[in-house]
Design a protein around this motif. Structure first.
Motif, PDB file in Angstrom:
ATOM      1  N   LEU A   1      -8.510  -0.261   1.376  1.00  0.00           N
ATOM      2  CA  LEU A   1      -8.579  -0.326   2.776  1.00  0.00           C
ATOM      3  C   LEU A   1      -8.336  -1.850   3.059  1.00  0.00           C
ATOM      4  O   LEU A   1      -8.753  -2.570   2.200  1.00  0.00           O
ATOM      5  CB  LEU A   1      -9.813  -0.016   3.232  1.00  0.00           C
TER       6      LEU A   1
ATOM      7  N   LYS B   1      -8.119  -3.946   6.672  1.00  0.00           N
ATOM      8  CA  LYS B   1      -8.052  -3.991   8.079  1.00  0.00           C
ATOM      9  C   LYS B   1      -8.396  -5.373   8.679  1.00  0.00           C
ATOM     10  O   LYS B   1      -9.511  -6.060   8.324  1.00  0.00           O
ATOM     11  CB  LYS B   1      -8.979  -2.917   8.894  1.00  0.00           C
TER      12      LYS B   1
ATOM     13  N   LYS C   1      -2.998 -10.872   4.552  1.00  0.00           N
ATOM     14  CA  LYS C   1      -3.202  -9.621   3.616  1.00  0.00           C
ATOM     15  C   LYS C   1      -3.201 -10.347   2.404  1.00  0.00           C
ATOM     16  O   LYS C   1      -4.074  -9.680   1.244  1.00  0.00           O
ATOM     17  CB  LYS C   1      -2.082  -8.458   3.744  1.00  0.00           C
TER      18      LYS C   1
ATOM     19  N   LYS D   1     -16.427  -7.588   3.757  1.00  0.00           N
ATOM     20  CA  LYS D   1     -16.117  -7.992   5.107  1.00  0.00           C
ATOM     21  C   LYS D   1     -15.694  -9.319   4.756  1.00  0.00           C
ATOM     22  O   LYS D   1     -16.306 -10.099   3.951  1.00  0.00           O
ATOM     23  CB  LYS D   1     -17.379  -7.852   5.640  1.00  0.00           C
TER      24      LYS D   1
ATOM     25  N   LYS E   1      -8.636  -7.387  12.255  1.00  0.00           N
ATOM     26  CA  LYS E   1      -8.885  -7.352  13.624  1.00  0.00           C
ATOM     27  C   LYS E   1      -9.353  -8.788  14.013  1.00  0.00           C
ATOM     28  O   LYS E   1     -10.511  -9.288  14.074  1.00  0.00           O
ATOM     29  CB  LYS E   1      -9.727  -6.461  14.017  1.00  0.00           C
TER      30      LYS E   1
ATOM     31  N   HIS F   1      -1.156  -1.362   1.049  1.00  0.00           N
ATOM     32  CA  HIS F   1      -1.943  -2.912   0.953  1.00  0.00           C
ATOM     33  C   HIS F   1      -1.434  -3.757   0.185  1.00  0.00           C
ATOM     34  O   HIS F   1      -1.192  -5.038   0.206  1.00  0.00           O
ATOM     35  CB  HIS F   1      -3.288  -2.579   0.788  1.00  0.00           C
TER      36      HIS F   1
ATOM     37  N   ALA G   1     -12.146  -9.082   9.078  1.00  0.00           N
ATOM     38  CA  ALA G   1     -11.315  -7.996   8.380  1.00  0.00           C
ATOM     39  C   ALA G   1     -12.280  -7.323   7.558  1.00  0.00           C
ATOM     40  O   ALA G   1     -13.542  -7.563   7.118  1.00  0.00           O
ATOM     41  CB  ALA G   1     -10.339  -8.937   7.521  1.00  0.00           C
ATOM     42  N   GLU G   2     -11.890  -6.230   7.052  1.00  0.00           N
ATOM     43  CA  GLU G   2     -12.708  -5.474   5.874  1.00  0.00           C
ATOM     44  C   GLU G   2     -11.706  -4.699   4.997  1.00  0.00           C
ATOM     45  O   GLU G   2     -10.266  -4.649   5.267  1.00  0.00           O
ATOM     46  CB  GLU G   2     -13.495  -4.533   6.570  1.00  0.00           C
ATOM     47  N   GLY G   3     -12.184  -4.514   3.749  1.00  0.00           N
ATOM     48  CA  GLY G   3     -11.266  -4.123   2.657  1.00  0.00           C
ATOM     49  C   GLY G   3     -12.056  -3.441   1.619  1.00  0.00           C
ATOM     50  O   GLY G   3     -13.370  -3.443   1.746  1.00  0.00           O
TER      51      GLY G   3
END
Length: 145
Positions: A103, A105, A30, A127, A107, A62, A111-113
């Protein structure tokens, strides 16, 4: 019997350390992703070339610590708690240049933000892809809100 107890204790201890390692890895990921967004050339150029006195980074789920790299930004950076009414128009002071990480996330290796800069009406989407244990931006777009 002693060997069985020893193996059981070792399994429990190893399971706990792996669980802690997973939490540390997620936290590290993160921070890395936030650093990539905050250091993205388009955003850095916008901030450094703009008539901005101070950049306020909003702490939320976040961004909850000040352990991010904002050295590319040549303006004073202040970490603030999430303002009342943010991002609505209630009691939110829209005159400050505040950045909120909306955002984040993760996975697997994708990831995306997104970042919201409410005072100027910009929402940036990122992305990410992890390759050889290193995150990099694989896509970027921004829109006006």
């Amino acid at each position: 019997m002693k060997n069985l107890i020893g193996i059981l204790l070792l399994t429990i201890i190893m399971g706990r350390s792996n669980s802690n390692q997973a939490n540390t890895d997620i936290s590290s990921d993160k921070n890395c992703l936030i650093n990539l967004m905050l250091g993205y050339p388009d955003l850095v150029k916008f901030i450094n070339n703009g008539e901005i006195d101070t950049v306020y980074l909003i702490k939320n789920e976040h961004l909850n610590n000040e352990n991010v790299n904002h050295k590319l930004i040549r303006k004073p950076v202040v970490f603030v708690n999430k303002p009342v009414g943010y991002p609505k128009y209630g009691k939110f002071d829209n005159t400050k240049f505040q950045i909120s990480f909306e955002l984040l996330k993760i996975k697997g290796d994708d990831a995306e933000g997104s970042i919201l800069i409410k005072s100027v009406g910009v929402l940036s989407f990122f992305k990410f892809i992890r390759h050889n244990y290193k995150w990099k931006v694989s896509g970027y777009s921004k829109g006006m809100i």
